[in-house]
Design a protein around this motif. Sequence first.
Motif, short mmCIF file in Angstrom:
data_model
loop_
_atom_site.label_atom_id
_atom_site.label_comp_id
_atom_site.label_asym_id
_atom_site.label_seq_id
_atom_site.Cartn_x
_atom_site.Cartn_y
_atom_site.Cartn_z
N ARG A 85 0.85 -1.19 0.00
CA ARG A 85 0.00 0.00 0.00
C ARG A 85 0.89 1.25 0.00
O ARG A 85 2.06 1.19 0.37
CB ARG A 85 -0.94 -0.02 1.21
CG ARG A 85 -1.98 -1.13 1.13
CD ARG A 85 -3.18 -0.81 1.97
NE ARG A 85 -3.80 -2.02 2.51
CZ ARG A 85 -4.88 -2.02 3.25
NH1 ARG A 85 -5.48 -0.88 3.57
NH2 ARG A 85 -5.40 -3.15 3.72
N PRO A 86 0.33 2.40 -0.37
CA PRO A 86 1.14 3.58 -0.66
C PRO A 86 2.20 3.97 0.36
O PRO A 86 3.29 4.37 -0.03
CB PRO A 86 0.09 4.68 -0.82
CG PRO A 86 -1.07 3.98 -1.41
CD PRO A 86 -1.09 2.64 -0.73
N ASP A 87 1.92 3.88 1.65
CA ASP A 87 2.88 4.42 2.63
C ASP A 87 3.72 3.37 3.35
O ASP A 87 4.51 3.73 4.23
CB ASP A 87 2.13 5.26 3.66
CG ASP A 87 1.61 6.56 3.07
OD1 ASP A 87 2.32 7.14 2.23
OD2 ASP A 87 0.49 6.98 3.42
N VAL A 88 3.59 2.11 3.00
CA VAL A 88 4.33 1.07 3.71
C VAL A 88 5.84 1.28 3.62
O VAL A 88 6.55 1.30 4.63
CB VAL A 88 3.95 -0.33 3.17
CG1 VAL A 88 4.90 -1.40 3.72
CG2 VAL A 88 2.52 -0.69 3.55
N MET A 89 6.35 1.46 2.42
CA MET A 89 7.81 1.62 2.26
C MET A 89 8.28 2.97 2.79
O MET A 89 9.40 3.09 3.30
CB MET A 89 8.18 1.46 0.80
CG MET A 89 8.03 0.03 0.29
SD MET A 89 9.16 -1.15 1.08
CE MET A 89 10.68 -0.77 0.22
N ASN A 90 7.41 3.99 2.71
CA ASN A 90 7.78 5.28 3.29
C ASN A 90 7.99 5.17 4.80
O ASN A 90 8.94 5.73 5.36
CB ASN A 90 6.69 6.33 3.00
CG ASN A 90 6.64 6.71 1.53
OD1 ASN A 90 7.64 6.65 0.84
ND2 ASN A 90 5.47 7.11 1.06
N LYS A 91 7.10 4.44 5.47
CA LYS A 91 7.21 4.27 6.92
C LYS A 91 8.46 3.49 7.31
O LYS A 91 8.98 3.65 8.41
CB LYS A 91 5.96 3.58 7.46
CG LYS A 91 4.71 4.46 7.40
CD LYS A 91 3.47 3.71 7.86
CE LYS A 91 2.24 4.60 7.79
NZ LYS A 91 0.99 3.87 8.16
N LEU A 92 8.93 2.64 6.40
CA LEU A 92 10.16 1.89 6.65
C LEU A 92 11.40 2.71 6.32
O LEU A 92 12.53 2.27 6.54
CB LEU A 92 10.17 0.61 5.81
CG LEU A 92 9.16 -0.48 6.19
CD1 LEU A 92 9.19 -1.61 5.16
CD2 LEU A 92 9.46 -1.03 7.58
N GLY A 93 11.18 3.91 5.78
CA GLY A 93 12.31 4.73 5.36
C GLY A 93 12.92 4.26 4.06
O GLY A 93 14.07 4.58 3.75
N LEU A 94 12.12 3.53 3.27
CA LEU A 94 12.63 2.93 2.03
C LEU A 94 11.80 3.33 0.81
O LEU A 94 11.80 2.64 -0.21
CB LEU A 94 12.65 1.40 2.16
CG LEU A 94 13.52 0.82 3.28
CD1 LEU A 94 13.32 -0.68 3.39
CD2 LEU A 94 14.99 1.16 3.05
N GLY A 95 11.05 4.43 0.94
CA GLY A 95 10.25 4.90 -0.18
C GLY A 95 11.09 5.58 -1.24
O GLY A 95 12.32 5.73 -1.10
N TYR A 96 10.45 6.03 -2.29
CA TYR A 96 11.17 6.60 -3.43
C TYR A 96 12.02 7.80 -3.04
O TYR A 96 13.18 7.92 -3.47
CB TYR A 96 10.19 6.99 -4.54
CG TYR A 96 10.85 7.74 -5.68
CD1 TYR A 96 11.81 7.11 -6.47
CD2 TYR A 96 10.54 9.08 -5.95
CE1 TYR A 96 12.44 7.80 -7.51
CE2 TYR A 96 11.15 9.77 -6.99
CZ TYR A 96 12.10 9.11 -7.76
OH TYR A 96 12.72 9.78 -8.78
N GLU A 97 11.48 8.70 -2.24
CA GLU A 97 12.23 9.90 -1.88
C GLU A 97 13.53 9.57 -1.16
O GLU A 97 14.54 10.26 -1.34
CB GLU A 97 11.36 10.83 -1.03
CG GLU A 97 10.16 11.41 -1.76
CD GLU A 97 10.56 12.24 -2.97
OE1 GLU A 97 11.59 12.94 -2.90
OE2 GLU A 97 9.84 12.18 -4.00
N SER A 98 13.50 8.52 -0.36
CA SER A 98 14.72 8.10 0.36
C SER A 98 15.69 7.40 -0.58
O SER A 98 16.91 7.63 -0.54
CB SER A 98 14.36 7.17 1.52
OG SER A 98 13.54 7.83 2.47
#
Length: 393
Positions: free
Chosen positions: A96-109
């Motif tokens: 889901r959209p924010d799962v990788m962001n919460k792990l600090g592994l999203g696109y921006e990171s």
Amino acid sequence: MALPLEGIKVLDLSRYLPGPLATQILADFGAEVIKIEEPKGELGRYLPPLINDTSARFYTVNRNKKSVSLNLKHPEGKKIFKKMVANADVVLDQFRPDVMNKLGLGYESLKEINPRIIYCILTGYGLTGPMRNAAGHDINYLNTAGVTELMGTTGGPPAMCGVQIADTAGGSLYSVIAILLALAARGKTGKGQLCDVAMMDGAISLLAYTIGEWSGGNGDLPIRGGELLTGGYATYNNYKCKDSKFVSLGAVESKFWAGFCKKLGLEEFIPLQLEKSSQTKVKNSIEKIMLTKTRDEWVEFFSDSDICFTPILTLDEMVKHPQVLARKMVHTLADFQGSGKDIVCTGVPIKLSETPGEAKMNFARIGENTDELLQAIGYGLEQIEQLRREGIV
């Protein structure tokens, strides 16, 4: 001969069907696809029916890939993933959209680590809009896209399709297209980008002709099972035969319809092809005639007629059909892994004359390539064993 995507490294975080099918297509054309799985394996490995201890369905969408087991919730697991991203070209994310962001592994990171990274996130409803975080499956995306309402027979309820249209056509194929477009753009700019692929969006795009017919008409909504291409006309329909099997007629063009009618001695129906008020009469007449022969007898009867007439095949018939075999569109793996079962996998649907894809039937076990790939980014064997003891890999 080098395949088109040789040298492209893909980190695949997806599971079940949509993402794995997309990365299998990339793998067939030479990409190095590395499945990043939690230590117990991606959930798609455990869907019944099982061959030994692994899902038969898993094998149909995960050939030609490597596997690394990695706990992305652990700080060291995140560190390993970031090192892998530094040398990768593509990440496919199906959470889901924010799962990788919460792990600090999203696109921006990740783009800070590797500005050339192409990050394709495949979700149900996309990264924007009020439903961005909603759960869903193929049926839900098709419902929201307006597709399900169109499927079924006149007067009947909306029907469910026998294949996962939104997952595959709307998700898998559009993910491949997005990744290839981003790779082409990177070749010009040197920069990667975020690819936002939603299965609902893809399903809506498949309605192109249907939307044109509706919006360009008199404003009436399409009648389920009542339009030209959905069963409302005799010229484009399915017919039951004497043996309870079915045939299909796709005679949209007048020449095909005329050929069909002449072959049956029904010349009086030729001018009625698109006359809506006559369709019940015409269909009823053809239905009665079709019940006088078996399916295969009708196929033989029309064998010398070029009229878009075909039998409706079952799966076991399809895999033996000469056209399917000539196109190498199925691969039957006999007595697969000593199970006593024959597993059928689909072939490569894109035929390139100079760099054809290869359906190598190699299937990685959970974490089979962990040691190899961790060593490639600087980890020693003792370090890897320690990571394994700690449940990180």
